[in-house]
Design an enzyme around this catalytic site. Structure first.
Site, mmCIF file in Angstrom:
data_model
loop_
_atom_site.group_PDB
_atom_site.id
_atom_site.type_symbol
_atom_site.label_atom_id
_atom_site.label_comp_id
_atom_site.label_asym_id
_atom_site.label_seq_id
_atom_site.Cartn_x
_atom_site.Cartn_y
_atom_site.Cartn_z
ATOM 1 N N TYR A 30 -27.153 30.815 19.041
ATOM 2 C CA TYR A 30 -26.474 32.109 19.292
ATOM 3 C C TYR A 30 -25.234 31.722 20.114
ATOM 4 O O TYR A 30 -24.988 30.906 21.283
ATOM 5 C CB TYR A 30 -27.316 33.210 20.482
ATOM 6 C CG TYR A 30 -28.597 33.813 19.735
ATOM 7 C CD1 TYR A 30 -29.661 32.758 19.706
ATOM 8 C CD2 TYR A 30 -28.707 34.956 19.270
ATOM 9 C CE1 TYR A 30 -30.812 33.373 19.111
ATOM 10 C CE2 TYR A 30 -29.851 35.354 18.669
ATOM 11 C CZ TYR A 30 -30.985 34.741 18.735
ATOM 12 O OH TYR A 30 -32.008 35.250 18.242
ATOM 13 N N HIS A 75 -40.285 26.704 16.727
ATOM 14 C CA HIS A 75 -39.371 26.591 17.518
ATOM 15 C C HIS A 75 -39.832 26.739 18.782
ATOM 16 O O HIS A 75 -40.152 27.600 19.432
ATOM 17 C CB HIS A 75 -38.252 27.736 17.009
ATOM 18 C CG HIS A 75 -37.550 27.512 15.787
ATOM 19 N ND1 HIS A 75 -36.350 27.733 15.480
ATOM 20 C CD2 HIS A 75 -37.961 26.888 14.756
ATOM 21 C CE1 HIS A 75 -36.057 27.426 14.163
ATOM 22 N NE2 HIS A 75 -36.945 26.617 13.932
ATOM 23 N N TYR A 77 -37.663 36.705 25.247
ATOM 24 C CA TYR A 77 -37.566 36.074 23.805
ATOM 25 C C TYR A 77 -38.853 35.717 23.341
ATOM 26 O O TYR A 77 -39.061 36.114 22.174
ATOM 27 C CB TYR A 77 -36.527 34.735 23.831
ATOM 28 C CG TYR A 77 -36.081 34.442 22.277
ATOM 29 C CD1 TYR A 77 -34.880 35.355 21.839
ATOM 30 C CD2 TYR A 77 -36.668 33.834 21.539
ATOM 31 C CE1 TYR A 77 -34.348 34.925 20.540
ATOM 32 C CE2 TYR A 77 -36.060 33.477 20.168
ATOM 33 C CZ TYR A 77 -35.134 34.149 19.924
ATOM 34 O OH TYR A 77 -34.501 34.007 18.489
ATOM 35 N N PRO A 85 -30.068 43.460 16.254
ATOM 36 C CA PRO A 85 -31.055 42.101 16.130
ATOM 37 C C PRO A 85 -30.966 40.930 17.015
ATOM 38 O O PRO A 85 -31.548 39.940 16.815
ATOM 39 C CB PRO A 85 -30.734 41.780 14.634
ATOM 40 C CG PRO A 85 -29.221 42.670 14.582
ATOM 41 C CD PRO A 85 -29.385 43.679 15.368
ATOM 42 N N LYS A 96 -36.056 41.229 18.046
ATOM 43 C CA LYS A 96 -37.140 41.956 18.533
ATOM 44 C C LYS A 96 -37.883 43.048 17.421
ATOM 45 O O LYS A 96 -38.891 43.673 17.467
ATOM 46 C CB LYS A 96 -36.839 42.723 19.838
ATOM 47 C CG LYS A 96 -36.902 41.730 20.963
ATOM 48 C CD LYS A 96 -38.209 41.233 21.488
ATOM 49 C CE LYS A 96 -38.232 40.164 22.249
ATOM 50 N NZ LYS A 96 -38.512 38.864 21.458
HETATM 51 P P1 RFL Z 1 -39.098 48.920 7.398
HETATM 52 O O1 RFL Z 1 -39.078 47.276 6.863
HETATM 53 O O2 RFL Z 1 -37.787 49.557 6.988
HETATM 54 O O3 RFL Z 1 -40.083 49.649 6.119
HETATM 55 C C1 RFL Z 1 -40.437 50.828 5.972
HETATM 56 C C2 RFL Z 1 -40.995 51.259 4.471
HETATM 57 O O4 RFL Z 1 -41.003 52.684 4.388
HETATM 58 C C3 RFL Z 1 -40.452 52.872 3.004
HETATM 59 N N1 RFL Z 1 -39.784 54.297 2.945
HETATM 60 C C4 RFL Z 1 -40.715 55.543 2.548
HETATM 61 N N2 RFL Z 1 -42.004 55.195 1.856
HETATM 62 C C5 RFL Z 1 -42.367 56.337 1.364
HETATM 63 N N3 RFL Z 1 -41.791 57.553 1.553
HETATM 64 C C6 RFL Z 1 -40.702 57.954 2.311
HETATM 65 N N4 RFL Z 1 -40.164 58.661 2.411
HETATM 66 C C7 RFL Z 1 -40.140 56.526 2.708
HETATM 67 N N5 RFL Z 1 -38.991 56.329 3.425
HETATM 68 C C8 RFL Z 1 -38.809 55.067 3.561
HETATM 69 C C9 RFL Z 1 -39.219 52.055 2.894
HETATM 70 O O5 RFL Z 1 -38.739 51.854 1.377
HETATM 71 C C10 RFL Z 1 -39.569 50.667 3.542
HETATM 72 O O6 RFL Z 1 -40.253 49.764 2.676
HETATM 73 O O7 RFL Z 1 -39.738 49.136 8.585
HETATM 74 P P2 RFL Z 1 -41.101 48.507 9.458
HETATM 75 O O8 RFL Z 1 -42.522 48.217 8.495
HETATM 76 O O9 RFL Z 1 -41.394 49.315 10.528
HETATM 77 O O10 RFL Z 1 -40.526 47.112 9.902
HETATM 78 C C11 RFL Z 1 -39.527 46.824 10.511
HETATM 79 C C12 RFL Z 1 -38.516 45.741 10.310
HETATM 80 O O11 RFL Z 1 -38.246 45.766 8.989
HETATM 81 C C13 RFL Z 1 -37.485 45.571 11.212
HETATM 82 O O12 RFL Z 1 -37.764 45.918 12.493
HETATM 83 C C14 RFL Z 1 -36.723 44.109 11.478
HETATM 84 O O13 RFL Z 1 -36.243 43.858 9.984
HETATM 85 C C15 RFL Z 1 -35.680 44.148 12.336
HETATM 86 N N6 RFL Z 1 -35.024 42.676 12.395
HETATM 87 C C16 RFL Z 1 -35.484 41.566 12.948
HETATM 88 N N7 RFL Z 1 -36.773 41.700 13.542
HETATM 89 C C17 RFL Z 1 -37.209 40.715 14.220
HETATM 90 O O14 RFL Z 1 -38.454 41.062 14.948
HETATM 91 N N8 RFL Z 1 -36.822 39.467 14.272
HETATM 92 C C18 RFL Z 1 -35.599 39.274 13.568
HETATM 93 O O15 RFL Z 1 -35.164 38.064 13.541
HETATM 94 C C19 RFL Z 1 -34.931 40.300 13.093
HETATM 95 N N9 RFL Z 1 -33.808 40.041 12.332
HETATM 96 C C20 RFL Z 1 -33.906 42.612 11.604
HETATM 97 C C21 RFL Z 1 -33.160 41.115 11.736
HETATM 98 C C22 RFL Z 1 -33.155 43.338 10.765
HETATM 99 C C23 RFL Z 1 -32.076 43.243 10.195
HETATM 100 N N10 RFL Z 1 -31.474 44.499 9.516
HETATM 101 C C24 RFL Z 1 -30.893 44.232 8.306
HETATM 102 C C25 RFL Z 1 -31.947 45.646 9.983
HETATM 103 C C26 RFL Z 1 -32.217 41.064 11.005
HETATM 104 C C27 RFL Z 1 -31.448 42.092 10.248
HETATM 105 C C28 RFL Z 1 -29.951 41.752 9.707
HETATM 106 C C1 PHB Z 2 -32.608 35.764 11.283
HETATM 107 O O1 PHB Z 2 -33.009 34.593 10.994
HETATM 108 O O2 PHB Z 2 -32.531 36.826 10.582
HETATM 109 C C2 PHB Z 2 -32.405 36.400 12.615
HETATM 110 C C3 PHB Z 2 -32.811 35.481 13.490
HETATM 111 C C4 PHB Z 2 -32.647 35.875 15.082
HETATM 112 C C5 PHB Z 2 -32.086 37.053 15.330
HETATM 113 C C6 PHB Z 2 -31.674 37.897 14.388
HETATM 114 C C7 PHB Z 2 -31.973 37.433 13.016
HETATM 115 O O3 PHB Z 2 -32.103 37.260 16.503
#
Ligand code: RFL
Ligand code: PHB
Length: 403
Positions: free
Chosen positions: A204, A75, A394, A296, A300
């Protein structure tokens, strides 16, 4: 009781833990991953979609980028819509050629799981009662149950990659950590559907009715979000109700061309800013969501996790290749400097694009908080300097070298 030994014990098989494991293995550093749930469960969590170059480069360094490079969508920009008018943030032009990659977190996890399995690297899914011991001593170890059997994993270092609700952060005594936290008075209701995205770039939107985001996973799979009250339950939102509300928030042109369809996933995520300082305690290093959460809006979360992974991986490589044990003390300060920038950007983008009560809390009458934010956004979008400010952050700030 089973006794195991490795160099680095990794708690959590999210993107942080799996990417770190793969990078360390490439450097010949032995590691074991312990995960509370099953691989299938991890692959059901629909989360991030936008990768900075730093994250994509790490996937390449880990040797797991083949599918990402073939299927990820580059993108060059995205749009911010305000009062029904969309302004393009031309990332490529404003940042001297930098772009982001649209590739879902589920796909990243799938690629990392496949690579780890192919290399037969030790991974314990559905490991319960994970507990960290003697983290500040010379013989750290992790105990856990797997298939009903007690295990002790001895190691040199522990990477706490177990997300916000994990056990690793709790191992640091309360008096030794500072937690900064902000909760927002709304959540994001997200929907995934097998419909073509409304635009080839993300949109957005700030509107009178609230925030909306049009994102995607591929040319045929869309991801949309709207902000909703924290008290809303996902069951209250039929697909029809979601599409109707989304159309009201999107600019008219996009709303008219939106193709709707059945949702294949729908969930509400609360928004939070959270930072734990320090990110290190003895031989334990916190990585990714275990140490920090962002709303989100700036995309980041995963990207900050990636910069932590990069820092820790380079430090541990130096420890094992050069016997430079002292450099482990650098981890927390280096990681936190970038985390604070990402946190600030995410809070700021959230404030700019949502109707945040915080903006009007000092108003004695009228609505100056909201009007200030609207003016700020109008100004930023109309100015090259303003658009550059958004674009630079970004695409992601550079990673810091290990001093
Ligand atoms: P995770 O993915 O939460 O993984 C942690 C893992 O640890 C396990 N766990 C355990 N394992 C053993 N013993 C225990 N006691 C444990 N407790 C927990 C869990 O089961 C899990 O598998 O953390 P990690 O690896 O640091 O990754 C971080 C990312 O997942 C998170 O920052 C992103 O998803 C955030 N996020 C976004 N980030 C971006 O950079 N770009 C995006 O576009 C973006 N969009 C988003 C997002 C997060 C969202 N939600 C739902 C919070 C959009 C959404 C909607
Ligand atoms: C997504 O595609 O899930 C997404 C993209 C950009 C954001 C947050 C979530 O800022």
């Amino acid at each position: 009781m089973k006794t195991l030994r490795t160099q680095v014990a990794i708690i959590g098989a999210g993107p942080s833990g799996m990417l770190l494991g793969q990078l360390l293995a490439k450097q010949g550093i032995a590691n074991v991953v312990l995960e509370r749930v099953s691989a299938t469960h991890v692959l059901k969590r629909i989360r991030a979609g936008i990768l900075e170059t730093g994250m994509a480069t790490l996937m390449r360094e880990a040797g797991v980028s083949e599918r990402m490079d073939a299927e990820g969508l580059v993108h060059d920009g995205f749009a911010i819509a305000h009062n029904g008018h969309a302004t393009r943030i031309d990332l490529k032009e404003l940042t001297h050629g930098r772009t982001v990659l649209c590739y879902g977190q589920v796909e990243i996890s799938r690629d990392l799981f496949e690579a780890r399995a192919a290399a037969a690297l030790p991974t314990y899914f559905e490991a319960t009662d994970v507990a960290l011991h003697e983290v500040t001593g010379n013989s750290p170890h992790v105990t856990f149950l797997h298939n009903g059997e007690a295990h002790t994993l001895h190691c040199d270092y522990i990477a706490g990659c177990d997300g916000f609700h994990g056990v690793s952060r709790q191992t640091i005594p309360l008096r030794l950590r500072t937690e900064h936290e902000r909760v927002y008075p709304f959540g994001w209701l997200g929907i995934l559907s097998d419909t073509p995205p409304v635009s080839h770039e993300l949109i957005y939107c700030r509107s009178q009715r609230g925030f909306a985001l049009a994102s995607m996973r591929s040319h045929s799979r869309s991801r949309y979000y709207i902000d909703v009250a924290l008290t809303d339950k996902v069951e209250q939102w039929s697909d029809d109700a979601f599409w109707t509300e989304l159309k009201k928030r999107l600019p008219a042109e996009a709303a008219a061309s939106l193709i709707t369809g059945a949702s294949i996933e729908k969930s509400i995520a609360p928004l939070r800013s959270f930072i734990c300082e320090p990110m290190q305690y003895g031989r334990l290093f916190l990585v990714g969501d275990a140490a920090h959460i962002v709303p989100p809006t700036g995309a980041k979360g995963l990207n900050l996790a990636a910069s932590d992974v990069s820092t820790l991986y380079r430090i541990l490589t130096r420890v094992y290749h050069d016997k430079d044990y002292a450099c482990t003390a650098l981890y927390s300060a280096i990681a936190l400097r970038r985390v604070w920038h990402g946190e600030r950007f995410s809070w700021w983008m959230t404030k700019l694009l949502h109707n945040l009560d915080e903006n009007s809390m000092h108003d004695h009458s009228g609505d100056s908080g909201r009007r200030f934010t609207e003016s700020e956004l109008t100004y930023l979008l109309g100015s090259v300097a303003g658009r550059t400010l958004i674009a630079e952050q970004y695409v992601g700030l550079p990673y810091e070298e290990i001093g």
